[in-house]
Every structure is written in C-alpha cells, then in structure tokens.
Design a protein around this motif. Structure first.
Motif, short mmCIF file in Angstrom:
data_model
loop_
_atom_site.label_atom_id
_atom_site.label_comp_id
_atom_site.label_asym_id
_atom_site.label_seq_id
_atom_site.Cartn_x
_atom_site.Cartn_y
_atom_site.Cartn_z
N GLN B 11 0.88 -1.32 -0.16
CA GLN B 11 0.05 -0.01 -0.10
C GLN B 11 1.16 1.30 -0.51
O GLN B 11 2.08 1.24 0.49
N LEU B 27 -0.20 4.31 -8.40
CA LEU B 27 -0.08 3.15 -8.47
C LEU B 27 1.03 2.14 -8.61
O LEU B 27 1.30 1.19 -7.93
N LEU B 31 2.15 -1.87 -7.75
CA LEU B 31 2.08 -3.08 -7.62
C LEU B 31 3.11 -3.43 -8.15
O LEU B 31 3.17 -4.41 -8.16
N ALA B 34 4.23 -5.30 -5.18
CA ALA B 34 3.09 -6.51 -4.63
C ALA B 34 3.45 -7.60 -5.35
O ALA B 34 3.50 -8.96 -5.19
N THR B 48 -6.32 -9.78 -13.71
CA THR B 48 -5.93 -8.64 -13.48
C THR B 48 -7.02 -7.60 -13.17
O THR B 48 -8.06 -7.92 -14.10
N SER B 50 -8.98 -4.61 -10.32
CA SER B 50 -9.07 -2.93 -10.23
C SER B 50 -10.52 -2.90 -9.51
O SER B 50 -11.47 -3.18 -10.39
N GLY B 85 -12.13 -2.27 -3.74
CA GLY B 85 -10.71 -2.44 -4.07
C GLY B 85 -11.27 -4.29 -3.56
O GLY B 85 -10.69 -5.24 -4.29
N TYR B 107 -6.01 -4.26 -7.17
CA TYR B 107 -5.31 -3.12 -7.03
C TYR B 107 -7.00 -2.31 -6.81
O TYR B 107 -7.71 -2.73 -7.30
N CYS B 210 -3.27 0.40 -3.42
CA CYS B 210 -2.65 -0.18 -2.70
C CYS B 210 -3.05 -1.59 -3.57
O CYS B 210 -3.60 -1.49 -5.07
N ALA B 211 -2.35 -2.76 -3.66
CA ALA B 211 -2.55 -4.12 -3.82
C ALA B 211 -2.12 -5.46 -3.49
O ALA B 211 -1.72 -5.07 -2.53
#
Ligand SMILES: [Zn+2]
Lengths: 156, 352, 162
Positions: B11, B27, B31, B34, B48, B50, B85, B107, B210-211
């Motif tokens: 995050q 981001l 990314l 993570a 993926t 979001s 998210g 994410y 965050c991711a």
C-alpha cells in the motif's frame, strides 16, 4: 479547454475544471405519478401486497421483489424518524440557512422519506417530533416541489 | 471450494493530497512491490482486476489509463469494478474458483483530493428523489448515528473512544494518515460537524492506492512461507432507499458473516471498514465478534480513507498481520454505498 | 388525477482540480518554449510524447527525458464536417494522428495549410507554433500542423505506429 498553472514552486501544474452532465431521466409510471402528485401538492405512496405503504413509492416490494399494487395518498404530515443538523449547508442543498436532514415517516406510510426540516435551531429538533410539508408555490413535478418540512405543534 | 490465499500486499501511505503524482504514477510503486513480494512473475499472473471510480478524479475511463501502470502487454485478462477494491478481490477469488488460472493481481486506487468527495459520493444515491437534494456523505452517516444513539446502541463517548483508539493505534502504522494520541474527553469538547457527528467521528480525506496478489493452494504454498488463506468470503447488499432500511442494523453484514463462517472458530482480531465511528459499533455487532476482540489494529478507515481503497486495505492489513505471525485467524470487512448499504466479509486463516 | 410526469432534468455538476503530474509538467513547461519533450521506456526503448507516466506496454516508469523534433508524419486522420458547441475551426477541417520524428506513439492534432481532401496518410508535417508571447502551457502552444514540403513518408516507416 483549461490551462495548467503551477500549484506551488516545487510542485506540478494544476488547473481547475468542472464536469457537467445535463441528464434528463425518464421516471417510469410509479415515480411519474408520485411526482405528478407533488405537482398537485399531494404525497402518494404505493401499497405492497402485504399491505405496507411505501413512501416514496418503489416499483417493487423491496422485501419480496413482487410488483406493487395501487398508489395511495398519504398525509403531508408525519414524524421525524431520524435527523442530523446541517449547520453549514453546502451548495445545491435545499435550504441556504442551517437546517436538519431528516427521515420523515408520513402518517399513513410505513417507510420514511429523506428530506429536510426548516427548524431554525437544533434545539427545536428531536426524534419523533411532528412536521408538515411546505410546498413551493410554483411546482414542476420534481422532489424540489417540496421546499422542506416544518415543525408543527404536538397533536396539530 | 478451491483454496485461495493472499500471498502479498502493498500500500501507498495515505496522504491528504498527493500534489505530484497522477493515478498511474501512484499505482506503479505499489503494483511493483506487491508483484515482487508475491514471488510470482508478472507475466505468470492469470488475471488482473481493479476497483476505483471515475467520479473521484472526474476523468471518464480513468481505470483504463490506470492499466498503463500494469503494463497490459501482451494483452492480459483484465476486469474492473466501480467499487472498493475488496469487490475486485471477490471477483478475483471467483475467477480462481474456475480452476484454469492460479493467480491474480488485485489493486485499487483513489485520489479524493482532486474533487469534493462529499459531493462525489452523492452521485451514488437515487438520482430521482434523493441526489437532487444534494445530501452529502457526512449528513447521511449522521442520520444513521442518530438512530443508534436514540436506541441506546452507542453513546457519543463510545464513538469518541473509537476515534481516539483508531488514531492512537495508527501511530504504529507507517501507512496511516491520522496518527496521534488525543483522548475522548478532548474530542468531546469539540463542536459538532453535522450533529450528532463531530469531526473526529468522520474519516480523513485521503489519496491512496494498494495492491495484492492472490494464488491458489499449491502455488500459494510454493511461493509463500506462510500463505494467508481466504477461509470464507461473501458480500450482501441492502435496498437503496435509505427510508426503506433499518439504519440501526446491518443485516447484510450479518448474513455475509454467516456465509463467510466468521463464527466457526476464534477470531484473533478484526479489520472493520467503518469510515464513521458509529459504523464500527454496527458492524462489530453484526459480525458477532466476541467481546474484547481487538478491532482495527491498523487504525482503520478513521485513520486513512482513500475511497475505493480503504476496504481492500482492511483485508490486506489483516493478511499482512497474519503473515507476520500476529495471530492465526482474522476477519476483514469492507463496505460500499451510503450508511453501510453493501458489506463484504472475508475470513482469513494463516497456514504455515 | 393529473398527468403522469414523464421525465425530470437532473443536471450533475462536479468541480475538480486536475494535476498534470511530474512528467506532463515538464512537457507543458517546455512546450511554451517551443520544445517537445518525451520520455523513453528503459525496457522497450519506446519514446512517448507527451510523456504518460509508466510505459503502457512494460508497466515500468519512463525515466530518460528525450527532446523530439517538431516535424512528423500523418499516420491516420479524419475530416470533421459536424458542427458542435464550442467549435473554433472552420468546417471541414482535419484532425490527425501525427507521429513526431523521434517518437513512437502518434499524438492527435489539427492539420491545416491544405484542402481537407488533400490530406493523406504519410503526409509530412511541421508544427505551426503560436507566437511565443501567446503560447499557453497546453497542446494549443502548437496551433496546428501544416505540410513541411518533404516527400510523403513510406508506409513502412509508420506501419508499426498506427
Ligand atoms: Zn516499455
């Protein structure tokens, strides 16, 4: 078109901009009759099969998903189920002077309508208090046809 | 159900206003962090997804621009939810249940500083009879708080104590935005913002991102020493009309908690997504947590509240804590919509 | 009972502050001085003008700043015949994708200086800059692109950039 200008010396360019959408929404037969009622200075709800009266009306019973029945007129008076005091109204809200947001349960209705109460001071507000609708003189068939609710004397 | 675990979480520290970075620039580092921490190569991620909302930055299809930060080439399998998210995580979890992909990148991002978040959140209301009146998010929360106070379900003191505890706990969370030790007495001396809410009852306005990387059983065990498994996850929604709901209860949280299996074993701690103090009381009770269960060791949404991010962050915070060995089983909760309209409950279990 | 209301006007108005980001700030500052700046991806070496934060292909930050020339090639275009609110150009006019020499992603801009029906793929163009004193920190620092007089570029020279 907008132009960027520096936000602060060590920072990046920034620019104000405004998004405006000129939406026009079709309202369907149920809300259409509710809004026509407001235009006439009346408040309409809708009865579910179980006999509950929903104000504002819904197209379906939120508990069962069943279609609703007849439109029914309810009182323009009722009681405050909850309230919050807006000491600094924001642009676009119903009143420019301090007011209360309120969930108002009208007499004859089983659900509450979100609107505002013009009470002058939070000291005049309490849950369960009686209020009456104040309509605009020139009505157009929108929720704003209702200016606000206002406190009425107990039992009035 | 196929076993799915959270293998990494990253995050961005939440701030009131990130003057410098655009969504994609915010981001990018989370990314990378993570994915690197997951032990799974980016090219091997099967899906993926979001969570974000375009209204926040006022740029239509901003979630498509955000894909620049992912590097979506060769073309990836991708999705987006106009939700917190946490709901993107739910979609990823469902996607992994299909069995043909083993990992996913989830994410969320949100920059509330670009607009007026109280006005932006009005856009999620009934557009016919409610939004035209312009009720803002704080006012609606205040109506809900009043219901709880009227029923004796909470007190202004308990609400102030929740605010004080959240920001005090946040002092140990380097990613939190509001971090200070200010007691309830001090807070209660402040004037109301929208009575019965004071400023301390409300979340900060935050920019953040965050991711998270999730993986199915075998892969998760291979890449992580202590994967945190999603033992149960469910989300439920209530009616849109505020007057149709009982604002003094959260039946959607209760049902989601039941379906996610919260009560099946002891809960070591809970991360609750309650942007307003009284909402912690409502969610805590609806989750059926045992008295004394620690709540929001991260500081929660009262310490940092990037819209569309704060819910997934609760799940990520809980997973990170379990992964670090601070407990075996936790409950994480996310909310969306006015006055806790929609709620997601996720039960997490660390298995070495 | 009176007529049913059919529809309502529910305008939405939201005010924002856009921020340009670090790279775009550099770009806008340079364009006022008549310079075009981009960024190169350290992984695939592509040059983006204007810069766009991460490389969309690689998902990594674009690091090196690169100056490109104000000449380029029309890769594709359309002819606008439809009047719309706020329009400043005389109809019909041409809106084109221009691949600047040294850049890998074309940018959209106006093409003037020849009849609309003379515009073609491969047309070589040059930026027509607004007078320095009037140059805004925006793409309008370039008024439009106009023919440079060079022979058309071959299809192969821009086929990977369409
Ligand atoms: Zn690249």
């Amino acid at each position: 078109m907008f132009y960027f200008s520096p936000m602060s010396p060590d920072s990046v360019l920034s620019a104000p901009y405004v998004l405006e959408y000129t939406y026009r929404r079709s309202v369907g037969p149920v809300l259409g009759r509710f809004l026509a009622g407001l235009r006439d200075g009346r408040i309409l709800g809708v009865a579910t099969r179980a006999g509950r009266v929903l104000v504002p009306p819904q197209e379906y019973d939120p508990e069962t998903g069943e279609a609703v029945g007849e439109m029914v007129e309810v009182s323009t008076r009722g009681e405050v189920a909850s309230w919050a005091w807006m000491s600094e109204p924001r642009p676009g809200q119903p009143l420019e002077r301090p007011f209360a947001w309120a969930l108002v349960k009208l007499d004859g209705a089983d659900t509450a309508l979100l609107h505002v109460v013009d009470a002058g001071s939070p000291a005049r507000m309490r849950t369960g208090m009686r209020v009456a609708a104040r309509f605009r003189d020139e009505r157009k068939g929108t929720i704003q046809d209702l200016v606000c609710f206002e406190p009425v004397a107990e039992g009035a | 159900m196929r076993e799915v675990a959270i293998v990494s979480f990253a995050q961005l520290p939440a701030v009131r206003r990130d003057h410098v970075r655009e969504d994609t620039e915010m981001l990018l580092p989370v990314l990378h962090e993570a994915v690197a921490a997951s032990g799974i190569a980016k090219k091997d991620l099967g899906f993926t997804v979001s969570g974000s909302t375009d209204y926040l930055c006022g740029r239509p299809f901003s979630f498509v621009m955000a894909l620049d930060a992912v590097g979506a080439f060769p073309p990836i399998s991708e999705s987006h939810v106009e939700m917190d998210g946490a709901w993107a995580l739910y979609e990823a979890w469902v996607r992994l249940q299909h069995g043909d992909v083993d990992s996913a990148l989830v994410y969320a991002f949100g920059k509330s500083s670009l607009g007026d978040v109280r006005a932006v959140l009005t856009q999620q209301l009934d557009p016919y009879l409610v939004a035209p009146l312009g009720p803002d998010s704080v006012s609606l929360a205040a109506l809900q708080a009043r219901v709880l106070l009227d029923r004796g379900r909470t007190t202004e003191r308990e609400m102030a104590e929740i605010a004080a505890r959240s920001r005090r706990d946040a002092m140990r969370n380097p990613s939190a935005q509001l971090r200070f030790d200010r007691g309830a007495d001090l807070l209660l001396a402040e004037p109301y913002l929208v009575e019965p809410l004071r400023r301390h009852d409300c979340p900060p306005i935050s920019d953040g991102a965050c991711a998270m990387v999730i993986a199915a059983g075998d892969l998760a065990r291979r890449v992580s020493r202590r994967p945190v498994f999603i033992a149960g996850i469910d989300h439920r929604i209530e009616a849109q009309g505020l007057g149709l709901r009982d604002l003094g209860d959260s039946p959607s949280t209760r049902l989601a908690a039941e379906r996610a299996g919260v009560a099946r074993a002891k809960v070591d701690f809970a991360e609750i997504h309650a942007p307003f103090t009284h909402q912690e009381v409502l969610v805590r009770d609806a989750l059926g947590l045992a008295p004394g269960t620690p709540i929001n060791p991260s500081g929660g949404a009262l310490a940092s509240n990037p819209v569309m991010v704060a819910g997934l962050t609760r799940i990520g915070e809980a997973a990170a804590r379990l992964q670090a060995g601070d407990g075996e089983r936790a409950v994480a909760h996310a909310t969306s919509g006015p006055c806790l309209q929609q709620n997601l409950v996720c039960v997490l279990e660390a298995r070495s | 009972m009176s007529d049913v209301v059919k529809g309502i006007k529910v305008p939405v108005r939201l005010a924002y502050t856009a921020i340009a980001g670090r790279d775009m700030t550099r770009f806008y500052q340079a364009i006022r001085e008549g310079k075009l700046l981009g960024r190169r991806c350290p992984s695939c070496r592509k040059v983006y003008v204007p810069p766009r934060g991460p490389c969309p292909t690689c998902g990594v930050a674009t690091v090196d700043e690169v100056a490109v020339r104000d000449t380029g090639t029309v890769t594709t275009f359309c002819i606008v015949n439809v009047p719309y609110e706020g329009q400043t150009m005389k109809l019909p006019y041409v809106y084109a994708m221009v691949l600047l020499d040294g850049a890998d992603l074309p940018l959209p801009h106006l093409v003037q200086g020849l009849e609309a029906d003379q515009v073609r793929m491969g047309l070589r163009v040059r930026a027509s800059w607004a007078p320095e004193a009037e140059r805004p920190a925006s793409m309008e620092a370039i008024r439009w692109f106009e023919p440079s007089g060079e022979p058309d570029a071959s299809y192969d020279s821009y086929r990977e950039h369409l």
